[in-house]
Design an enzyme around this catalytic site. Structure first.
Site, PDB file in Angstrom:
ATOM      1  N   GLY A  10       0.730  -1.271   0.194  1.00  0.00           N
ATOM      2  CA  GLY A  10      -0.068   0.057   0.013  1.00  0.00           C
ATOM      3  C   GLY A  10       0.813   1.220  -0.021  1.00  0.00           C
ATOM      4  O   GLY A  10       0.401   2.231   0.731  1.00  0.00           O
ATOM      5  N   ARG A  12       1.302   3.915  -2.214  1.00  0.00           N
ATOM      6  CA  ARG A  12       0.748   4.917  -2.597  1.00  0.00           C
ATOM      7  C   ARG A  12      -0.448   5.368  -1.589  1.00  0.00           C
ATOM      8  O   ARG A  12      -0.807   6.715  -1.659  1.00  0.00           O
ATOM      9  CB  ARG A  12       0.104   4.803  -3.908  1.00  0.00           C
ATOM     10  CG  ARG A  12       0.933   4.721  -5.022  1.00  0.00           C
ATOM     11  CD  ARG A  12       0.283   4.617  -6.302  1.00  0.00           C
ATOM     12  NE  ARG A  12      -0.210   3.373  -6.546  1.00  0.00           N
ATOM     13  CZ  ARG A  12      -1.526   3.208  -6.440  1.00  0.00           C
ATOM     14  NH1 ARG A  12      -2.364   4.196  -6.318  1.00  0.00           N
ATOM     15  NH2 ARG A  12      -2.112   1.933  -6.556  1.00  0.00           N
ATOM     16  N   ASN A  14      -1.903   7.120   2.178  1.00  0.00           N
ATOM     17  CA  ASN A  14      -1.493   8.108   3.034  1.00  0.00           C
ATOM     18  C   ASN A  14      -0.553   7.740   4.049  1.00  0.00           C
ATOM     19  O   ASN A  14       0.476   8.368   4.340  1.00  0.00           O
ATOM     20  CB  ASN A  14      -2.858   8.632   3.782  1.00  0.00           C
ATOM     21  CG  ASN A  14      -3.958   9.574   3.124  1.00  0.00           C
ATOM     22  OD1 ASN A  14      -3.720  10.176   2.069  1.00  0.00           O
ATOM     23  ND2 ASN A  14      -5.083   8.990   3.003  1.00  0.00           N
ATOM     24  N   LYS A  38      -1.529  -1.987  -8.874  1.00  0.00           N
ATOM     25  CA  LYS A  38      -1.584  -1.537  -9.969  1.00  0.00           C
ATOM     26  C   LYS A  38      -0.227  -1.318 -10.846  1.00  0.00           C
ATOM     27  O   LYS A  38      -0.392  -0.622 -11.886  1.00  0.00           O
ATOM     28  CB  LYS A  38      -2.246  -0.048  -9.878  1.00  0.00           C
ATOM     29  CG  LYS A  38      -3.723  -0.075  -9.332  1.00  0.00           C
ATOM     30  CD  LYS A  38      -4.549   1.007  -9.543  1.00  0.00           C
ATOM     31  CE  LYS A  38      -6.165   0.842  -8.954  1.00  0.00           C
ATOM     32  NZ  LYS A  38      -6.190   1.695  -7.817  1.00  0.00           N
ATOM     33  N   ALA A 125      -1.938  -3.990  14.857  1.00  0.00           N
ATOM     34  CA  ALA A 125      -2.203  -2.542  15.651  1.00  0.00           C
ATOM     35  C   ALA A 125      -3.046  -1.848  15.001  1.00  0.00           C
ATOM     36  O   ALA A 125      -3.021  -1.099  13.882  1.00  0.00           O
ATOM     37  CB  ALA A 125      -0.693  -1.773  15.550  1.00  0.00           C
ATOM     38  N   PHE A 128      -1.234   2.752  15.723  1.00  0.00           N
ATOM     39  CA  PHE A 128      -0.038   2.967  16.052  1.00  0.00           C
ATOM     40  C   PHE A 128       0.715   4.417  16.968  1.00  0.00           C
ATOM     41  O   PHE A 128       1.594   4.300  17.295  1.00  0.00           O
ATOM     42  CB  PHE A 128       0.810   3.164  14.673  1.00  0.00           C
ATOM     43  CG  PHE A 128       1.075   1.940  13.847  1.00  0.00           C
ATOM     44  CD1 PHE A 128       1.744   0.559  14.509  1.00  0.00           C
ATOM     45  CD2 PHE A 128       0.359   1.587  12.577  1.00  0.00           C
ATOM     46  CE1 PHE A 128       1.848  -0.496  13.543  1.00  0.00           C
ATOM     47  CE2 PHE A 128       0.612   0.548  11.889  1.00  0.00           C
ATOM     48  CZ  PHE A 128       1.045  -0.443  12.129  1.00  0.00           C
ATOM     49  N   HIS A 155     -13.305  10.218  11.816  1.00  0.00           N
ATOM     50  CA  HIS A 155     -12.264  10.072  10.870  1.00  0.00           C
ATOM     51  C   HIS A 155     -12.460  11.127   9.663  1.00  0.00           C
ATOM     52  O   HIS A 155     -13.643  11.465   9.400  1.00  0.00           O
ATOM     53  CB  HIS A 155     -12.158   8.747  10.834  1.00  0.00           C
ATOM     54  CG  HIS A 155     -11.427   7.984  11.585  1.00  0.00           C
ATOM     55  ND1 HIS A 155     -11.999   7.638  12.878  1.00  0.00           N
ATOM     56  CD2 HIS A 155     -10.088   7.565  11.755  1.00  0.00           C
ATOM     57  CE1 HIS A 155     -11.079   6.873  13.537  1.00  0.00           C
ATOM     58  NE2 HIS A 155     -10.145   6.898  12.895  1.00  0.00           N
ATOM     59  N   HIS A 156     -11.503  10.936   8.739  1.00  0.00           N
ATOM     60  CA  HIS A 156     -11.743  11.511   7.306  1.00  0.00           C
ATOM     61  C   HIS A 156     -12.693  10.869   6.580  1.00  0.00           C
ATOM     62  O   HIS A 156     -12.986   9.701   7.003  1.00  0.00           O
ATOM     63  CB  HIS A 156     -10.279  11.419   6.532  1.00  0.00           C
ATOM     64  CG  HIS A 156      -9.521   9.989   6.728  1.00  0.00           C
ATOM     65  ND1 HIS A 156     -10.104   9.071   5.648  1.00  0.00           N
ATOM     66  CD2 HIS A 156      -9.163   9.262   7.497  1.00  0.00           C
ATOM     67  CE1 HIS A 156      -9.341   8.032   5.800  1.00  0.00           C
ATOM     68  NE2 HIS A 156      -8.863   7.958   7.218  1.00  0.00           N
ATOM     69  N   LYS A 159     -12.328   6.971   4.857  1.00  0.00           N
ATOM     70  CA  LYS A 159     -12.352   5.923   5.700  1.00  0.00           C
ATOM     71  C   LYS A 159     -13.112   4.669   5.239  1.00  0.00           C
ATOM     72  O   LYS A 159     -14.406   4.901   5.180  1.00  0.00           O
ATOM     73  CB  LYS A 159     -12.379   6.189   7.132  1.00  0.00           C
ATOM     74  CG  LYS A 159     -12.124   5.017   7.947  1.00  0.00           C
ATOM     75  CD  LYS A 159     -11.777   5.189   9.417  1.00  0.00           C
ATOM     76  CE  LYS A 159     -11.479   4.313  10.407  1.00  0.00           C
ATOM     77  NZ  LYS A 159     -10.483   3.054   9.858  1.00  0.00           N
ATOM     78  N   THR A 166      -9.646   1.367  16.316  1.00  0.00           N
ATOM     79  CA  THR A 166      -9.372   2.010  17.670  1.00  0.00           C
ATOM     80  C   THR A 166     -10.699   1.976  18.595  1.00  0.00           C
ATOM     81  O   THR A 166     -10.290   1.571  19.734  1.00  0.00           O
ATOM     82  CB  THR A 166      -8.834   3.256  17.368  1.00  0.00           C
ATOM     83  OG1 THR A 166      -7.853   3.296  16.398  1.00  0.00           O
ATOM     84  CG2 THR A 166      -8.332   3.904  18.604  1.00  0.00           C
TER      85      THR A 166
END
Ligand SMILES: NC(=O)C1=CN([C@@H]2O[C@H](COP(=O)(O)OP(=O)(O)OC[C@H]3O[C@@H](n4cnc5c(N)ncnc54)[C@H](OP(=O)(O)O)[C@@H]3O)[C@@H](O)[C@H]2O)C=CC1
Ligand SMILES: O=C(O)C1=N[C@H](C(=O)O)C[C@H](O)C1
EC number: 1.17.1.8
Length: 266
Positions: A10, A12, A14, A38, A125, A128, A155-156, A159, A166
């Protein structure tokens, strides 16, 4: 410290971008390959927006493990793919550090047995960030004295999963010290479906998704004449990287699967 050979799945995303940077800034971390669905067969430097690094890109994680023989996989993909990658890592004797969420207790127990049978470490986790781990620990302590509690996670709006890993983990930790109890009262109604949030042992979990947010959580306790709010905010993804680094360094010396960094920062 000896060099640790890493693969990131992953790269690419965030989180993946931050993790790639972490590997470049940490002397004993050596990024040997990335997994990207990809851009198979390219170099990372050929992928738009990625750093000028001559690191091979694979789509097939098994081929990557066979050819590159990494020590550790860092997975920052999606709940669905994280599970598949964790299993593949254990099959190839690669220690997984998994940042994705959505594992059931049955899956965790099965994967722990598999890690132990293989004699290698694994870390899942849900969060983190050290501040988030402390929030969860403080919430567990508070619940011993104030069992009336609801969780609000924010969250953004990109998501995928809800509730957040969490929030789920926080509720689990609280339920270890709190007798199951329905918040609110027996006769309350939900006039709009979902108004009272998700229900875990009577604790309510409310999920907010908005642009502008990163990752935030409040654990709100109530008692006669008082409330207590424990809040954590990740204001950027750099907040997660010290925990990623600690996980990579720790997973090498484990011979079981650890779920949650609270078991590691002790
Ligand atoms: N534990 C923690 O502390 C944290 C965990 N997370 C979790 O980490 C994960 C990633 O978060 P975030 O970076 O924000 O999400 P993003 O959506 O920004 O990144 C996810 C990346 O994974 C890639 N991906 C999807 N499927 C595959 C696959 N099969 N192989 C390789 N790469 C794949 C996506 O590529 P594509 O664009 O091609 O789909 C994308 O680039 C989420 O599950 C999130 O919940 C996030 C923050 C903190
Ligand atoms: O998707 C995210 O962004 C995050 N996911 C993790 C979660 O589900 O708890 C960790 C953090 O909250 C950010």
């Amino acid at each position: 410290m000896n060099e640790i050979k890493l693969v990131i799945a992953g790269p690419r995303g965030n989180m993946g971008r931050e993790a790639v940077t972490l590997t470049q800034e940490t002397e004993h971390f050596s990024l040997v390959a990335v997994i990207d669905s990809k851009h198979d067969g390219k170099w990372l430097s050929e992928v738009d927006g990625m750093p000028e690094l001559d690191i091979p890109v694979y789509t097939d994680i098994k081929q990557c493990f066979t050819e590159q023989k990494p020590d550790v996989l860092i997975d920052l993909t999606s709940p669905e793919i994280g599970k598949i990658h964790l299993e593949a890592a254990l099959d190839h004797g690669v220690r997984p550090v998994i940042g994705t969420t959505g594992f059931t207790q049955e899956e965790i127990d099965r994967l722990r047995t598999k890690a132990e049978d293989k004699g290698i470490g694994a870390i899942i986790a849900p969060n983190f960030a050290i501040g988030a781990i402390l929030m969860m620990k403080f919430a567990q302590t508070a619940a011993r004295y104030m069992p009336d509690v609801e969780i609000l996670e924010m969250h953004h709006d990109r998501k995928l999963d809800a509730p957040s890993g969490t929030a789920h983990k926080t509720a689990q930790l609280i339920s270890e010290v709190r007798e199951a109890k329905k918040q609110g009262h027996e006769n309350e109604t939900e006039d709009l479906q979902g108004a009272r949030g998700a229900d875990m042992e009577g604790m309510r979990i409310h999920s907010i998704r908005l642009p502008g947010l990163v990752a935030h959580q409040e654990v709100i306790f109530g008692g006669p004449g008082q409330t207590l709010t424990i809040r954590h905010d990740s204001i950027n993804r750099a907040s997660f990287m010290p925990g990623v680094r600690l996980s990579v360094e720790t997973v090498l010396s484990l011979d079981t699967l650890v779920y949650g960094l609270e078991h590691i920062i002790e």
